[in-house]
Design an enzyme around this catalytic site. Structure first.
Site, PDB file in Angstrom:
ATOM      1  CE  LYS A 172       1.150   4.904   8.197  1.00 19.54           C
ATOM      2  NZ  LYS A 172       1.202   4.127   6.974  1.00 19.54           N
ATOM      3  CG  ASP A 175       5.831   3.969   0.615  1.00 15.93           C
ATOM      4  OD1 ASP A 175       6.154   4.749   1.546  1.00 15.93           O
ATOM      5  OD2 ASP A 175       4.643   3.718   0.314  1.00 15.93           O
ATOM      6  CE1 TYR A 181      -3.641   2.556   0.571  1.00 18.94           C
ATOM      7  CE2 TYR A 181      -2.402   3.291   2.492  1.00 18.94           C
ATOM      8  CZ  TYR A 181      -3.434   3.477   1.588  1.00 18.94           C
ATOM      9  OH  TYR A 181      -4.245   4.576   1.693  1.00 18.94           O
TER      10      TYR A 181
HETATM   11  C1  LIG Z   1       0.520   4.605   5.644  1.00 20.13           C
HETATM   12  C2  LIG Z   1       1.245   4.411   4.398  1.00 20.13           C
HETATM   13  C3  LIG Z   1       1.113   5.288   3.305  1.00 20.13           C
HETATM   14  C4  LIG Z   1       0.089   6.383   3.290  1.00 20.13           C
HETATM   15  O1  LIG Z   1       0.316   7.347   4.256  1.00 20.13           O
HETATM   16  P1  LIG Z   1      -0.905   8.299   4.717  1.00 20.13           P
HETATM   17  O2  LIG Z   1      -0.260   9.260   5.634  1.00 20.13           O
HETATM   18  O3  LIG Z   1      -1.913   7.394   5.348  1.00 20.13           O
HETATM   19  O4  LIG Z   1      -1.448   8.937   3.490  1.00 20.13           O
HETATM   20  C5  LIG Z   1       1.933   5.113   2.222  1.00 20.13           C
HETATM   21  N1  LIG Z   1       2.839   4.127   2.183  1.00 20.13           N
HETATM   22  C6  LIG Z   1       2.992   3.247   3.202  1.00 20.13           C
HETATM   23  C7  LIG Z   1       4.037   2.194   3.105  1.00 20.13           C
HETATM   24  C8  LIG Z   1       2.194   3.353   4.327  1.00 20.13           C
HETATM   25  O5  LIG Z   1       2.329   2.461   5.310  1.00 20.13           O
END
Ligand SMILES: *Cc1c(COP(=O)(O)O)cnc(C)c1O
Length: 431
Positions: A268, A240, A145
């Site tokens: 995060k 990511d 994701y």
């Molecule tokens: C949480 C997450 C996102 C999205 O971040 P948001 O702040 O919720 O938009 C993107 N990539 C990864 C790997 C994530 O865990």
């Protein structure tokens, strides 16, 4: 039975005015049944809900709360900045300070751009990759994701899979076709994608340690191999690290596994519980972003002083000697407790963990990719989830999510967790 009466009342009211009663679908308990718990307060390792139940928190706001809730230093920093005004729409001194700290931790990010969420960071990273290479196709790994951007909502992991949605309506087929998916941990599949779409692939975006199909670590050599494949085909590797950054090590998976991405995305933890995302790359690449270059990306609240202050303070706490050793020990203890509980109850359980993030899959394992993850017994997970909640432990409400531990957890908290797990596994065994 612990009562969640007030939560139920508030959720009923919320469902009338908020979609599903929530502002992010993963909070809706679709994967486990029942009603979401409405929180009133967090402190240290615990959340208190509106009914007054005290819950040991293994969600940690889905990752950011690595130093625990309402850490006094973070609270003080945010209050102090609040008195100075909450947003200027002009530079503030904390932005470069946090960017320098990010670069120290992630050498691949020679220049940084702050945004307000992980989703924004990955969307901007794709635009940068496409703009810089002049290519359109993106490769992603199934089950990862990367936020809800159009190009990235293809085989997008937990939230989507928990809801049993295919890929999202509203993503134009023309755009979805520009995203190619390959299985995670599968270098030959990535090679084949590059062979099929010669010179058309801008980037491979991947979670270096996956958290969004439940926790799936990279197999030995996987990260180095994908970098080499991308290099060879003139494509960019986007790691990511929104979830893994400052989590699996201070410098994220890149530090832990000794790899270097072309573009990195963060979120995060860097916001310390306030909304922050970031992307960064080498100077030449970032020089293509406005105002230095033509690739446009902007944000009214980007670099917000409160968020920068929360992030800086959280990172400072993480630099305290021994912080990551403590997180590792906490993770190992929790894993042991879960494995012991499952063994005693005769339940198949595969705990996969990297540092302070883990998933207990209800299956024999190992889980190497999304297909493996989907073989877990989600009904058993649902029983376990509710049994743990009754015993004061708050887990992410889906089998396909990771759990996050924090520096605020004491030995007594870990004992509570192990005892709750032992009892809950027995409940699962009774069926
Ligand atoms: C949480 C997450 C996102 C999205 O971040 P948001 O702040 O919720 O938009 C993107 N990539 C990864 C790997 C994530 O865990």
């Amino acid at each position: 039975m612990v009562s969640f009466r007030k939560s139920e009342e508030l959720m009923e009211r919320a469902r009338d005015v908020l979609v599903g009663g929530v502002n992010s679908p993963v909070r809706a308990f679709k994967g486990v049944g029942g009603t979401p718990v409405v929180m009133a307060r967090g402190e240290g390792a615990y959340l208190w809900d509106v009914d007054g139940n005290k819950l040991l928190d293994l969600v940690g706001s889905w990752g950011p709360m690595i130093v625990g809730h309402a850490h006094p230093d973070v609270v003080a920093a945010v209050i102090e900045r609040t008195r100075l005004g909450t947003s200027y729409g002009a530079p503030n001194a904390l932005e470069a300070e946090l960017a320098e700290e990010v670069r120290r931790a992630f050498p691949a990010m020679e220049k940084v751009r702050f945004v307000s969420s992980g989703t924004e960071a990955t969307m901007a990273a794709l635009r940068l990759a496409r703009g810089a290479t002049g290519r359109s196709l993106i490769v992603k790994a199934a089950g990862c994701y990367h936020g809800h951007g159009d190009s990235l909502l293809v085989k997008a992991g937990s939230g989507v899979a928990t809801l049993g949605l295919p890929d999202s309506p509203g993503v134009p087929a023309e755009l979805a076709r520009m995203t190619i998916t390959v299985p995670y941990n599968d270098v030959p599949a990535l090679e084949r994608a590059f062979e099929q779409h010669k010179d058309a692939i801008a980037a491979f975006i991947v979670e270096p340690v996956v958290g969004n199909m439940g926790l799936v670590p990279p197999q030995d050599g996987y990260l180095k191999a994908i970098k080499e494949v991308c290099n060879r085909h003139g494509a960019l590797l986007i790691l990511d690290e929104v979830m893994t950054g400052f989590r699996v090590a201070y410098g994220g998976a890149q530090e832990r596994y000794g790899v270097r991405a072309d573009i990195v995305t963060l979120g995060k933890i860097i916001g310390g519980g306030l909304p922050v995302g970031a992307y960064g790359a080498g100077k030449a690449l970032m020089g293509k972003v406005a105002p230095e270059g033509p690739i446009y990306q902007a944000g009214t609240l980007s670099g917000n002083p409160l968020a920068m202050a929360a992030g800086l303070t959280t990172l400072k706490l993480l630099r305290a000697p021994g912080a990551y050793q403590k997180l590792e020990r906490t993770g190992a203890t929790v894993q042991q407790g879960l494995e012991d509980a499952a063994r005693k109850a005769g339940i198949d359980l595969c705990v996969q963990r990297v540092g302070s993030m883990f998933t207990a899959f209800f299956q024999q394992g190992p889980v190497r990719n999304e297909d493996d993850a989907l073989k877990s017994d989600r009904k058993r997970f649902g029983v376990f989830f509710h049994a743990m909640l009754q015993r004061g432990v708050y887990l992410a409400p889906s089998q396909l999510e990771a759990a996050f531990l924090s520096l605020a957890m004491s030995d007594a908290d870990l004992k509570l967790l192990a005892d709750a797990a032992a009892e809950s596994m027995a409940v699962v065994a009774r069926g």
